[in-house]
Design a protein around this motif. Structure first.
Motif, mmCIF file in Angstrom:
data_model
loop_
_atom_site.group_PDB
_atom_site.id
_atom_site.type_symbol
_atom_site.label_atom_id
_atom_site.label_comp_id
_atom_site.label_asym_id
_atom_site.label_seq_id
_atom_site.Cartn_x
_atom_site.Cartn_y
_atom_site.Cartn_z
ATOM 1 N N ASN A 80 49.959 34.971 37.391
ATOM 2 C CA ASN A 80 49.492 34.095 36.317
ATOM 3 C C ASN A 80 50.167 34.377 34.985
ATOM 4 O O ASN A 80 50.336 33.461 34.184
ATOM 5 N N LYS A 99 47.079 30.918 44.144
ATOM 6 C CA LYS A 99 46.086 29.863 43.915
ATOM 7 C C LYS A 99 44.947 30.328 43.020
ATOM 8 O O LYS A 99 44.096 29.536 42.655
ATOM 9 N N ASP A 101 43.628 31.163 39.658
ATOM 10 C CA ASP A 101 43.927 31.063 38.237
ATOM 11 C C ASP A 101 43.065 32.073 37.478
ATOM 12 O O ASP A 101 42.304 32.838 38.078
ATOM 13 N N SER A 103 40.455 31.682 35.656
ATOM 14 C CA SER A 103 39.034 31.446 35.864
ATOM 15 C C SER A 103 38.577 31.993 37.217
ATOM 16 O O SER A 103 37.543 32.657 37.318
#
Length: 167
Positions: A80, A99, A101, A103
Motif C-alpha cells: 500500500n 487486495k 487496503d 481500511s
C-alpha cells in the motif's frame, strides 16, 4: 522545482522499506521464541496436566497470531505504501495479498489484537485462583476496549463507504 519536489516526495516512500525489513526480522525473532517454547516444553508434555497443556497450546497460538499479524502488516503495508510485490505466477501468493487496503488492514489489525487479547484473557481464566482480581478486572476492561474499538472502526468504515447497491 515543483516537478523535482513531487518526484522527491513520491520516492520518499522507499524510506518505509527498512521499517518493513525490521518487521521481517521481528517475525524471525518471534519464530525463535516459538521454537524455544516448543523445544523447552516438549520433553515435559508427559508430565503436564490438562490445564498446563492448554496453556502451552494457547501460548503457541498467541505467537502464531502475532506472526500472522506481522505478516499482514508487512505485506499490506509494503504494497500500500511502498511498491507492489512481484511474485510472478506463484500459486502460493495469498488471495488477500494486493487486495487489503489501509481500511482493511486497520480492521484486520484490530481483529488480531482482539484475538490475542482474548487468548491472554483465556490464559488468565485458566488460572483464575492464582490471579489478582483487580488485574483480572483490568484485563477484561482492556479487552472490552479493544472489542469496542474494533466495532467502532468497522462502523466508521461502513459509514464512510456509504450505501452500496447490490446489483
Amino acid at each position: 522545482m515543483e516537478h523535482f519536489l513531487e518526484k522527491l516526495i513520491f520516492r520518499s516512500r522507499w524510506v518505509m522499506a527498512p521499517f518493513y525489513l525490521g518487521l521481517v526480522l521481528s517475525l524471525v525473532m518471534l519464530l525463535v521464541k516459538f521454537c524455544q517454547e516448543l523445544i523447552h516444553m516438549a520433553p515435559l508434555v508427559l508430565d503436564m496436566n490438562e490445564n498446563q497443556m492448554i496453556l502451552l497450546v494457547l501460548s503457541l497460538i498467541d505467537m502464531s497470531l502475532a506472526g500472522n499479524l506481522l505478516l499482514m502488516v508487512i505485506f499490506a503495508g509494503y504494497e500500500n505504501f511502498v511498491s507492489k510485490i512481484d511474485t510472478g505466477d506463484s500459486e502460493d501468493r495469498p488471495d488477500w495479498m494486493g487486495k487489503v487496503d489501509f481500511s482493511g488492514l486497520k480492521l484486520k489489525l484490530i481483529a488480531s489484537i482482539v484475538a490475542i487479547s482474548g487468548i491472554h484473557l483465556l490464559k488468565a481464566f485458566m488460572n483464575v485462583e492464582g490471579q489478582n482480581k483487580e488485574n483480572l478486572a483490568w484485563m477484561v476492561g482492556i479487552h472490552m476496549v479493544f472489542v469496542v474499538s474494533g466495532v467502532l472502526l468497522a462502523l466508521m468504515d461502513r459509514i464512510v463507504e456509504g450505501p452500496k447497491s447490490h446489483h
